[in-house]
Scaffold this motif. Sequence first.
Motif, short mmCIF file in Angstrom:
data_model
loop_
_atom_site.label_atom_id
_atom_site.label_comp_id
_atom_site.label_asym_id
_atom_site.label_seq_id
_atom_site.Cartn_x
_atom_site.Cartn_y
_atom_site.Cartn_z
N UNK A 1 -10.03 1.71 -4.56
CA UNK A 1 -10.41 2.39 -5.80
C UNK A 1 -9.44 3.52 -6.14
N UNK A 2 -8.93 4.22 -5.13
CA UNK A 2 -7.97 5.31 -5.39
C UNK A 2 -6.59 4.76 -5.74
N UNK A 3 -6.17 3.71 -5.05
CA UNK A 3 -4.83 3.15 -5.28
C UNK A 3 -4.74 2.38 -6.59
N UNK A 4 -5.86 1.99 -7.15
CA UNK A 4 -5.87 1.20 -8.38
C UNK A 4 -5.72 2.05 -9.64
N UNK A 5 -5.44 3.33 -9.47
CA UNK A 5 -5.25 4.22 -10.62
C UNK A 5 -3.86 3.98 -11.21
N UNK A 6 -3.75 2.94 -12.03
CA UNK A 6 -2.48 2.52 -12.61
C UNK A 6 -2.44 3.00 -14.05
N UNK A 7 -1.28 3.54 -14.42
CA UNK A 7 -1.12 4.01 -15.80
C UNK A 7 -0.56 2.92 -16.69
N UNK A 8 -0.78 3.05 -17.95
CA UNK A 8 -0.33 2.10 -18.96
C UNK A 8 1.15 1.78 -18.80
N UNK A 9 1.46 0.48 -18.71
CA UNK A 9 2.83 0.02 -18.65
C UNK A 9 3.47 0.04 -17.27
N UNK A 10 2.77 0.51 -16.24
CA UNK A 10 3.35 0.53 -14.90
C UNK A 10 3.45 -0.88 -14.34
N UNK A 11 4.37 -1.07 -13.41
CA UNK A 11 4.50 -2.32 -12.67
C UNK A 11 4.22 -2.03 -11.21
N UNK A 12 3.46 -2.91 -10.56
CA UNK A 12 3.16 -2.72 -9.14
C UNK A 12 3.33 -4.04 -8.41
N UNK A 13 3.62 -3.95 -7.14
CA UNK A 13 3.67 -5.12 -6.28
C UNK A 13 2.52 -5.01 -5.31
N UNK A 14 1.69 -6.03 -5.25
CA UNK A 14 0.57 -6.05 -4.32
C UNK A 14 0.84 -7.17 -3.33
N UNK A 15 1.05 -6.79 -2.08
CA UNK A 15 1.28 -7.77 -1.02
C UNK A 15 -0.07 -8.36 -0.60
N UNK A 16 -0.03 -9.41 0.18
CA UNK A 16 -1.26 -10.02 0.67
C UNK A 16 -1.92 -9.15 1.71
N UNK A 17 -3.21 -9.23 1.82
CA UNK A 17 -3.95 -8.46 2.82
C UNK A 17 -5.31 -8.08 2.30
N UNK A 18 -6.15 -7.64 3.20
CA UNK A 18 -7.53 -7.35 2.81
C UNK A 18 -7.67 -5.99 2.13
N UNK A 19 -6.83 -5.03 2.48
CA UNK A 19 -6.88 -3.74 1.79
C UNK A 19 -6.27 -3.85 0.41
N UNK A 20 -5.15 -4.55 0.31
CA UNK A 20 -4.52 -4.72 -0.99
C UNK A 20 -5.37 -5.58 -1.92
N UNK A 21 -6.16 -6.47 -1.35
CA UNK A 21 -7.11 -7.24 -2.16
C UNK A 21 -8.09 -6.30 -2.85
N UNK A 22 -8.52 -5.25 -2.15
CA UNK A 22 -9.44 -4.28 -2.74
C UNK A 22 -8.75 -3.50 -3.87
N UNK A 23 -7.45 -3.27 -3.74
CA UNK A 23 -6.73 -2.60 -4.83
C UNK A 23 -6.81 -3.49 -6.07
N UNK A 24 -6.50 -4.76 -5.90
CA UNK A 24 -6.53 -5.69 -7.03
C UNK A 24 -7.92 -5.75 -7.66
#
Length: 92
Positions: free
Chosen positions: A50-73
Amino acid sequence: MSGPPRRDLEKLEESRSVRRTYGGAIFEGKGITIQERSGILTVKKMRIGSKAAAIRLGESIFIDGGTTTLQIARHIPAGTSCLILNGSGFLF
């Protein structure tokens, strides 16, 4: 195991549980499935997500595989305008 960490790593490498790398080791034993891992420390992973998902308009992010990164998505709000790159088919 007891003694210096280096000696512990040597024993683990001899038993083929880990492969030593510069500055550490990589687990080589039988792992658990991603479904099993997703049930471990779930509340903490959700908090991180929930904290890492604070993405601003127009940003690009790379989310690798994993259970924590799944929660970001999962915590990226619907309708967020951003580019998400992923090398793992697990998220989608």
